[in-house]
Structures are given as structure tokens and as C-alpha cells.
Scaffold this motif. Structure first.
Motif, mmCIF file in Angstrom:
data_model
loop_
_atom_site.group_PDB
_atom_site.id
_atom_site.type_symbol
_atom_site.label_atom_id
_atom_site.label_comp_id
_atom_site.label_asym_id
_atom_site.label_seq_id
_atom_site.Cartn_x
_atom_site.Cartn_y
_atom_site.Cartn_z
ATOM 1 N N ARG A 170 0.824 -1.215 0.000
ATOM 2 C CA ARG A 170 0.000 0.000 0.000
ATOM 3 C C ARG A 170 0.857 1.263 0.000
ATOM 4 O O ARG A 170 0.345 2.364 -0.243
ATOM 5 C CB ARG A 170 -0.958 -0.003 1.192
ATOM 6 C CG ARG A 170 -0.341 0.184 2.550
ATOM 7 C CD ARG A 170 -1.410 0.309 3.634
ATOM 8 N NE ARG A 170 -0.822 0.588 4.927
ATOM 9 C CZ ARG A 170 -0.630 -0.319 5.882
ATOM 10 N NH1 ARG A 170 -0.993 -1.576 5.685
ATOM 11 N NH2 ARG A 170 -0.084 0.016 7.033
ATOM 12 N N VAL A 206 0.939 -1.490 -10.332
ATOM 13 C CA VAL A 206 -0.363 -1.978 -9.865
ATOM 14 C C VAL A 206 -0.562 -3.468 -10.145
ATOM 15 O O VAL A 206 -1.009 -4.215 -9.256
ATOM 16 C CB VAL A 206 -1.508 -1.135 -10.458
ATOM 17 C CG1 VAL A 206 -2.869 -1.801 -10.200
ATOM 18 C CG2 VAL A 206 -1.497 0.271 -9.854
ATOM 19 N N ASP A 244 -6.739 -4.847 3.702
ATOM 20 C CA ASP A 244 -5.909 -4.122 2.743
ATOM 21 C C ASP A 244 -5.584 -4.988 1.531
ATOM 22 O O ASP A 244 -5.623 -4.520 0.383
ATOM 23 C CB ASP A 244 -4.611 -3.669 3.411
ATOM 24 C CG ASP A 244 -4.819 -2.556 4.417
ATOM 25 O OD1 ASP A 244 -5.931 -1.986 4.466
ATOM 26 O OD2 ASP A 244 -3.868 -2.256 5.160
ATOM 27 N N LEU A 248 -6.100 -4.311 -2.487
ATOM 28 C CA LEU A 248 -4.952 -4.258 -3.387
ATOM 29 C C LEU A 248 -5.040 -5.339 -4.465
ATOM 30 O O LEU A 248 -4.632 -5.110 -5.605
ATOM 31 C CB LEU A 248 -3.671 -4.423 -2.571
ATOM 32 C CG LEU A 248 -3.361 -3.256 -1.617
ATOM 33 C CD1 LEU A 248 -2.325 -3.674 -0.582
ATOM 34 C CD2 LEU A 248 -2.879 -2.031 -2.392
ATOM 35 N N GLU A 252 -7.179 -1.787 -6.260
ATOM 36 C CA GLU A 252 -7.621 -0.558 -5.606
ATOM 37 C C GLU A 252 -6.551 -0.045 -4.654
ATOM 38 O O GLU A 252 -5.744 -0.812 -4.125
ATOM 39 C CB GLU A 252 -8.917 -0.815 -4.817
ATOM 40 C CG GLU A 252 -10.071 -1.319 -5.655
ATOM 41 C CD GLU A 252 -11.260 -1.744 -4.810
ATOM 42 O OE1 GLU A 252 -11.191 -1.593 -3.570
ATOM 43 O OE2 GLU A 252 -12.241 -2.254 -5.375
ATOM 44 N N ALA A 253 -6.548 1.249 -4.407
ATOM 45 C CA ALA A 253 -5.641 1.844 -3.425
ATOM 46 C C ALA A 253 -6.247 1.732 -2.033
ATOM 47 O O ALA A 253 -7.467 1.672 -1.871
ATOM 48 C CB ALA A 253 -5.385 3.308 -3.769
#
Length: 275
Positions: A170, A206, A244, A248, A252-253
Motif C-alpha cells: 500500500r 499496480v 488491505d 490491493l 484498488e488503493a
């Protein structure tokens, strides 16, 4: 349920932990009250190790910072006076009181040397070892503080490594802004990337981040740590890691600030003693 702690009620080391590592601070609130200050101290120590490379102009200076902390731990373990530092003082007290294990603390410092390597982390295997030693080492030290032993410590190390994985993934863009990349060169090369390319364009990573997050989720599903009730705080970061990694893995952030859903998930897990 942990007591509600207002900023005014926190000790200086507790306020430091809250300001610099709010995730682990929230989890620490579920530790027994008599162990909480030592856990805050461990959080603060870990933060100082983590920022050794961030705050240094060169890798060599980062290594010197890490050695400073090793020396502080060794001096406390051998009965020498504490160093004049806002974290070194409480750390000295926790070590001399037998609450924090010096060997675990030294291992945490050793693990951070990987962040000072100019060529980065070369392989996926080296990346996993780094995570188990750094964030996993934190979880082991926290577990020992809270009464975990044997197989429970091994499970905590894996849980901590998973939280560390989510943290690295992240933080890809934030690390790039510091001219750093902790993603393993092996995974980057498989996607046709280099660390330099990620630093120049964090968005290019990404797909690699999503792949590594998916692997992390597979590891999470195999984790079922059996812990003494007093040690749940050491495992709670796994709750946030799971959330998280799901984001990810979808590309997605992760929001920079924890939302209510994340905080409630930790609170529920802490109250039920189930992660």
C-alpha cells in the motif's frame, strides 16, 4: 474491552505510538493494561527502525542509525545507563524490567538492513524473509511480551509478515516519492519492470502489487493462530492486513487514513478474541 484513552491520558510513549503507527496503536489497546506501555514502547522502537532509511541521505547513514539502536539495546541488556532519547529511555526501562526481549529487538534491527541495500530486494524469497524478520519480528516480540510461546509465536510471525506485506504494497507510491522501491526485483522483472521504473511511475506497479496481494491472501487463509487470551493484540494487525490485501488484489488503493469500517473490524476481533 480496552479503556478509552484520550490524548491527555496517554503517556509520552503512548502518544508517540498513536501519532506514528496508529494501526498498531489501536491493536495495542486490547493488550492487558499492565503490558500496554511496553507494547507502546515496542511500537515506537519499530517506528525508529523503519525510519532509519527514510530519514537518511545515504544507505550508509541508515546502517549507522540501525547500529545506534542495536547499541542502545545491548547497553540496556548489560545494565548500562539509558541513552538520552525519547524512545531509548522507555526502551531501556522495558528491557531492564524483563518485558522486552533483547534478542528479538536486535533481530528487528538486523532485518531493516535489507532496506538499506542499494540494489533493493532481489528475489521473492528474500522479500518473504525480509517481511518475516521485520514486521514478523515485531509480532514475535509483541507476542513474547504478551505471554505467547512455541507454535503461537511461529503463527504470529507469519501474521506479522502478512501485515508487513500489506504495508509495503500500500506504500508503493509513498516509497517512490522517497526514491525507494521495496518490491522484489524478481516479481518486477516478471512484469517487465524495474525498481527505477516503479519509482518513476508507481502506477506501473499496480499489476505486480495485485499479484503479490493475491498471494498474501492465500497465505492469510492458512493462518489460524491459537493464542493465549492476553496475546490477541499481537495478532490484530492481521485483521487490517486482510482488508488491505483484498483491496490491493482488486487493483484498488488503500485509503491513507483508516475508516470506521477498518476500526470496527479491529474492535470486533479484539473483543471476540478471534482474528
Amino acid at each position: 474491552m480496552p479503556s478509552t484513552l484520550s490524548p491527555e491520558a496517554l503517556s509520552p510513549i503512548g502518544a508517540f505510538a498513536r501519532a506514528h503507527d496508529p494501526d498498531r496503536f489501536l491493536c495495542a489497546l486490547f493488550a492487558p493494561a499492565e503490558r500496554r506501555e511496553a507494547l507502546f514502547t515496542l511500537i515506537a522502537f519499530n517506528h525508529e527502525l523503519a525510519r532509519a532509511r527514510e530519514a537518511a541521505r545515504t544507505p550508509m547513514i541508515a546502517l549507522i542509525r540501525l547500529q545506534w539502536w542495536r547499541d542502545a539495546v545491548e547497553e540496556a541488556a548489560t545494565g548500562k545507563p539509558p541513552r538520552r532519547h525519547e524512545i531509548a529511555g522507555p526502551l531501556h526501562d522495558a528491557i531492564t524490567a524483563g518485558l522486552l526481549d533483547p534478542d528479538s529487538l536486535q533481530a528487528m534491527a538486523d532485518a531493516r538492513e535489507a532496506e538499506a541495500e542499494e540494489e533493493g530486494i532481489p528475489t521473492d524469497g528474500a522479500f518473504g524473509a525480509y517481511l518475516r524478520a521485520s514486521a514478523g519480528g515485531f509480532a514475535v516480540a509483541a507476542g513474547r511480551l504478551l505471554g505467547a510461546e512455541g507454535p503461537a509465536l511461529a503463527a504470529l510471525q507469519e501474521a506479522g509478515a502478512t501485515y508487513g506485506l500489506a504495508g509495503v504494497l500500500r506504500s508503493t507510491a509513498a516509497l517512490a516519492a522517497q526514491n525507494r522501491c521495496l518490491l522484489p526485483a524478481e516479481s518486477l522483472a516478471a512484469a517487465g519492470l524495474t525498481a527505477e521504473a516503479v519509482i518513476a511511475d508507481p502506477g506501473s506497479a499496480v499489476p505486480v502489487v495485485a499479484t503479490l496481494a493475491g498471494r498474501g491472501l492465500d497465505q492469510v487463509r492458512a493462518l489460524h493462530p491459537r493464542l493465549p487470551r492476553t496475546a490477541i493484540a499481537a495478532a490484530l494487525p492481521l485483521v487490517l492486513a486482510r482488508r488491505d490485501l483484498r483491496r490491493l488484489a482488486r487493483g484498488e488503493a488503500v485509503p491513507p487514513t483508516r475508516g470506521l469500517a477498518d476500526r470496527l473490524a479491529v474492535t470486533l476481533a479484539g473483543l471476540t478474541r478471534r482474528v
